[in-house]
Design an enzyme around this catalytic site. Structure first.
Site, PDB file in Angstrom:
ATOM      1  CE1 TYR A 139      -3.798   7.107   2.696  1.00 63.59           C
ATOM      2  CE2 TYR A 139      -1.826   6.952   4.131  1.00 63.59           C
ATOM      3  CZ  TYR A 139      -2.749   6.451   3.135  1.00 63.59           C
ATOM      4  OH  TYR A 139      -2.587   5.205   2.401  1.00 63.59           O
TER       5      TYR A 139
ATOM      6  N   GLY B 181       0.820  -1.286  -0.037  1.00 69.15           N
ATOM      7  CA  GLY B 181      -0.195   0.062   0.116  1.00 69.15           C
ATOM      8  C   GLY B 181       0.919   1.264   0.048  1.00 69.15           C
ATOM      9  CB  CYS B 182       0.315   4.768   1.345  1.00 64.73           C
ATOM     10  SG  CYS B 182       1.045   6.238   1.303  1.00 64.73           S
ATOM     11  CG  PHE B 183       6.164   5.287  -0.172  1.00 66.07           C
ATOM     12  CD1 PHE B 183       5.578   6.123   0.053  1.00 66.07           C
ATOM     13  CD2 PHE B 183       6.549   4.946  -1.558  1.00 66.07           C
ATOM     14  CE1 PHE B 183       5.508   7.504  -0.812  1.00 66.07           C
ATOM     15  CE2 PHE B 183       6.742   6.273  -2.291  1.00 66.07           C
ATOM     16  CZ  PHE B 183       6.197   7.414  -2.011  1.00 66.07           C
ATOM     17  CD1 TRP B 184       4.505   8.655   2.279  1.00 66.97           C
ATOM     18  CD2 TRP B 184       2.384   9.578   2.922  1.00 66.97           C
ATOM     19  NE1 TRP B 184       4.317   9.782   1.420  1.00 66.97           N
ATOM     20  CE2 TRP B 184       2.879  10.186   1.660  1.00 66.97           C
ATOM     21  CE3 TRP B 184       1.036   9.681   3.000  1.00 66.97           C
ATOM     22  CZ2 TRP B 184       2.234  11.069   1.028  1.00 66.97           C
ATOM     23  CZ3 TRP B 184       0.417  10.512   2.351  1.00 66.97           C
ATOM     24  CH2 TRP B 184       1.014  11.424   1.261  1.00 66.97           C
TER      25      TRP B 184
END
Length: 174
Positions: free
Chosen positions: A153, A10-13
């Site tokens: 987010y 998913g999102c790397f953050w």
């Protein structure tokens, strides 16, 4: 001994934030890999047209934290049963994938995927893809959560994932 695993969930953050909590992790690089576009930008990757996944290259000291913990944390911090998505992030750029550097890593990744299948209901869709070139994400995406802790987010998506890893792997927290 330092080892680097390249993982997409998913999102790397979120992955970046969760891995930075673990003792023995010496570096986390948010990056793009698995696609065809050379030197892609975040905006290009977000379209899904590059073939790249948002990923992290996690470097860790195996004398401090075992490879199995790094991989079990990976399967804890994202849902490996969602194909080409994580929550509201949809597209191949958010796929669950592992990018082994060699046959030995592929075997370790397969073992971790099998362990995860024992505790996740449904089929694990995490792919093993050849490790190609890794392109570092822009500076703004490196350690994003620490730089933007009140961003919406981060609060809605990253914090719960970080908390899951903190609870499950408390003996490895910094």
């Amino acid at each position: 001994m330092s080892t680097t695993f390249v993982l997409a969930g998913g999102c790397f953050w979120c992955l970046d934030a969760a891995y930075r909590q673990l003792r023995g992790v010496t570096e986390v690089l948010s990056c793009y890999t698995g696609g065809v576009t050379r030197q892609p930008s975040y905006e290009q990757v977000c379209t899904g047209a590059t073939g790249h996944a948002e990923a992290v290259a996690v470097t860790f000291d195996e004398s401090v934290i075992p490879a199995s913990v790094i991989l079990d944390a990976f399967f804890t911090m994202h849902d490996p049963t969602q194909l080409n998505r994580q929550g509201h992030d949809v597209g191949t750029q958010y796929r669950s994938a592992m990018f082994p550097a060699d046959a030995a890593q592929a075997a370790v990744f397969e073992s971790a995927r099998a362990r995860a299948a024992e505790w996740w209901p449904g089929d694990i869709v995490t792919t093993l893809e050849p490790l190609g070139e890794v392109f570092p994400a822009e500076d703004a995406h490196q350690d994003f959560f620490a730089k933007n802790p009140t961003q919406g987010y981060c609060l809605a998506v990253a914090v719960p994932k970080v908390n899951k890893v903190r609870a499950a792997f408390s003996e490895y927290l910094r």
